[in-house]
Design a protein around this motif. Structure first.
Motif, mmCIF file in Angstrom:
data_model
loop_
_atom_site.group_PDB
_atom_site.id
_atom_site.type_symbol
_atom_site.label_atom_id
_atom_site.label_comp_id
_atom_site.label_asym_id
_atom_site.label_seq_id
_atom_site.Cartn_x
_atom_site.Cartn_y
_atom_site.Cartn_z
ATOM 1 N N GLN A 115 79.576 35.333 116.958
ATOM 2 C CA GLN A 115 79.201 34.935 115.604
ATOM 3 C C GLN A 115 78.299 33.700 115.631
ATOM 4 O O GLN A 115 77.285 33.652 114.925
ATOM 5 C CB GLN A 115 80.447 34.655 114.777
ATOM 6 N N ASN A 116 78.649 32.716 116.433
ATOM 7 C CA ASN A 116 77.836 31.503 116.545
ATOM 8 C C ASN A 116 76.458 31.809 117.125
ATOM 9 O O ASN A 116 75.457 31.262 116.675
ATOM 10 C CB ASN A 116 78.550 30.451 117.382
ATOM 11 N N ARG A 117 76.403 32.688 118.120
ATOM 12 C CA ARG A 117 75.124 33.064 118.727
ATOM 13 C C ARG A 117 74.249 33.785 117.707
ATOM 14 O O ARG A 117 73.054 33.498 117.590
ATOM 15 C CB ARG A 117 75.346 33.958 119.952
ATOM 16 N N THR A 118 74.831 34.687 116.953
ATOM 17 C CA THR A 118 74.081 35.420 115.930
ATOM 18 C C THR A 118 73.562 34.474 114.855
ATOM 19 O O THR A 118 72.413 34.593 114.411
ATOM 20 C CB THR A 118 74.971 36.512 115.303
ATOM 21 N N LEU A 119 74.387 33.525 114.445
ATOM 22 C CA LEU A 119 73.969 32.544 113.447
ATOM 23 C C LEU A 119 72.776 31.731 113.948
ATOM 24 O O LEU A 119 71.802 31.520 113.212
ATOM 25 C CB LEU A 119 75.130 31.614 113.093
ATOM 26 N N ARG A 120 72.827 31.287 115.208
ATOM 27 C CA ARG A 120 71.700 30.547 115.776
ATOM 28 C C ARG A 120 70.433 31.395 115.810
ATOM 29 O O ARG A 120 69.347 30.912 115.500
ATOM 30 C CB ARG A 120 72.036 30.050 117.182
ATOM 31 N N GLU A 121 70.558 32.673 116.178
ATOM 32 C CA GLU A 121 69.392 33.553 116.226
ATOM 33 C C GLU A 121 68.796 33.757 114.831
ATOM 34 O O GLU A 121 67.576 33.778 114.672
ATOM 35 C CB GLU A 121 69.764 34.901 116.840
ATOM 36 N N ILE A 122 69.644 33.904 113.825
ATOM 37 C CA ILE A 122 69.160 34.064 112.454
ATOM 38 C C ILE A 122 68.443 32.802 111.992
ATOM 39 O O ILE A 122 67.374 32.867 111.370
ATOM 40 C CB ILE A 122 70.316 34.433 111.507
ATOM 41 N N GLU A 123 69.013 31.640 112.294
ATOM 42 C CA GLU A 123 68.370 30.380 111.910
ATOM 43 C C GLU A 123 67.021 30.228 112.590
ATOM 44 O O GLU A 123 66.045 29.793 111.968
ATOM 45 C CB GLU A 123 69.275 29.202 112.254
ATOM 46 N N GLU A 124 66.932 30.594 113.872
ATOM 47 C CA GLU A 124 65.662 30.505 114.590
ATOM 48 C C GLU A 124 64.638 31.471 114.002
ATOM 49 O O GLU A 124 63.456 31.128 113.863
ATOM 50 C CB GLU A 124 65.874 30.784 116.075
ATOM 51 N N ALA A 125 65.062 32.676 113.628
ATOM 52 C CA ALA A 125 64.148 33.635 113.015
ATOM 53 C C ALA A 125 63.648 33.125 111.673
ATOM 54 O O ALA A 125 62.456 33.270 111.353
ATOM 55 C CB ALA A 125 64.836 34.989 112.858
ATOM 56 N N CYS A 126 64.528 32.525 110.896
ATOM 57 C CA CYS A 126 64.121 31.953 109.604
ATOM 58 C C CYS A 126 63.115 30.822 109.797
ATOM 59 O O CYS A 126 62.144 30.709 109.039
ATOM 60 C CB CYS A 126 65.335 31.456 108.830
ATOM 61 N N GLU A 127 63.345 30.001 110.805
ATOM 62 C CA GLU A 127 62.400 28.916 111.084
ATOM 63 C C GLU A 127 61.036 29.467 111.485
ATOM 64 O O GLU A 127 60.003 28.969 111.035
ATOM 65 C CB GLU A 127 62.948 28.010 112.181
ATOM 66 N N ARG A 128 61.030 30.514 112.322
ATOM 67 C CA ARG A 128 59.753 31.121 112.731
ATOM 68 C C ARG A 128 59.046 31.745 111.526
ATOM 69 O O ARG A 128 57.819 31.633 111.392
ATOM 70 C CB ARG A 128 59.983 32.164 113.815
ATOM 71 N N THR A 179 59.345 30.811 108.387
ATOM 72 C CA THR A 179 58.872 29.714 107.540
ATOM 73 C C THR A 179 57.587 29.123 108.107
ATOM 74 O O THR A 179 56.630 28.863 107.363
ATOM 75 C CB THR A 179 59.954 28.623 107.427
ATOM 76 N N GLU A 180 57.536 28.938 109.423
ATOM 77 C CA GLU A 180 56.316 28.410 110.050
ATOM 78 C C GLU A 180 55.153 29.363 109.851
ATOM 79 O O GLU A 180 54.024 28.939 109.557
ATOM 80 C CB GLU A 180 56.557 28.166 111.533
ATOM 81 N N ALA A 181 55.395 30.645 109.981
ATOM 82 C CA ALA A 181 54.331 31.636 109.777
ATOM 83 C C ALA A 181 53.848 31.607 108.324
ATOM 84 O O ALA A 181 52.649 31.719 108.054
ATOM 85 C CB ALA A 181 54.831 33.030 110.149
ATOM 86 N N LEU A 182 54.770 31.461 107.395
ATOM 87 C CA LEU A 182 54.402 31.409 105.985
ATOM 88 C C LEU A 182 53.566 30.170 105.689
ATOM 89 O O LEU A 182 52.585 30.238 104.941
ATOM 90 C CB LEU A 182 55.666 31.421 105.116
ATOM 91 N N TYR A 183 53.917 29.042 106.284
ATOM 92 C CA TYR A 183 53.121 27.835 106.093
ATOM 93 C C TYR A 183 51.704 28.018 106.635
ATOM 94 O O TYR A 183 50.740 27.529 106.059
ATOM 95 C CB TYR A 183 53.772 26.631 106.785
ATOM 96 N N ARG A 184 51.581 28.737 107.761
ATOM 97 C CA ARG A 184 50.250 28.976 108.324
ATOM 98 C C ARG A 184 49.448 29.950 107.466
ATOM 99 O O ARG A 184 48.231 29.809 107.332
ATOM 100 C CB ARG A 184 50.354 29.507 109.753
#
Length: 97
Positions: free
Chosen positions: A51-64, A66-71
Motif C-alpha cells: 500500500q505504501n509503495r503504491t501510494l508513493r508511485e501514485i504521488e510520483e505520477a501526479c507530480e510528473r 503536474t510538471e507536464a501540465l506546467y510545461r
C-alpha cells in the motif's frame, strides 16, 4: 507477540484451550497458534508495504503529470490546485515511508 506470551502462559498453566490435554497436545496447539499469528503478521506487513509503495508511485505520477501540465500551459494559473502531500507534512502522520 503479546498474544503468544499469553498463550504460552496459558499452556504452561493448563488453562483455556490447553486444559485437560497432555504436554504434547499442548505444544502442538501452541505451535499451531504461534504459526498462525506469525503468518497473519507477515501478510499484514506485506499488505501495508504494498500500500505504501503504491501510494508513493501514485504521488510520483501526479507530480510528473503536474510538471507536464506546467510545461504545456505555462501561462495558466494553477493556484487553486491542492499542493502535493510532500509539501504538507501534516498529511504524513501515521504513514511510514
Amino acid at each position: 507477540m503479546i498474544a503468544s506470551v499469553i498463550a504460552i502462559d496459558a499452556g504452561a498453566d493448563g488453562a483455556g484451550p490447553f486444559s485437560g490435554h497432555d504436554l504434547l497436545a499442548k505444544m502442538v496447539v501452541l505451535q499451531a497458534f504461534n504459526g498462525t499469528v506469525s503468518l497473519t503478521a507477515l501478510l499484514l506487513s506485506a499488505v501495508i508495504t504494498e500500500q505504501n509503495r503504491t501510494l508513493r508511485e501514485i504521488e510520483e505520477a501526479c507530480e510528473r503529470l503536474t510538471e507536464a501540465l506546467y510545461r504545456l500551459a505555462p501561462d495558466e494559473a494553477f493556484d487553486h490546485w491542492p499542493s502535493s502531500r510532500r509539501e504538507r507534512p501534516d498529511h504524513q502522520k501515521g504513514h511510514r515511508s
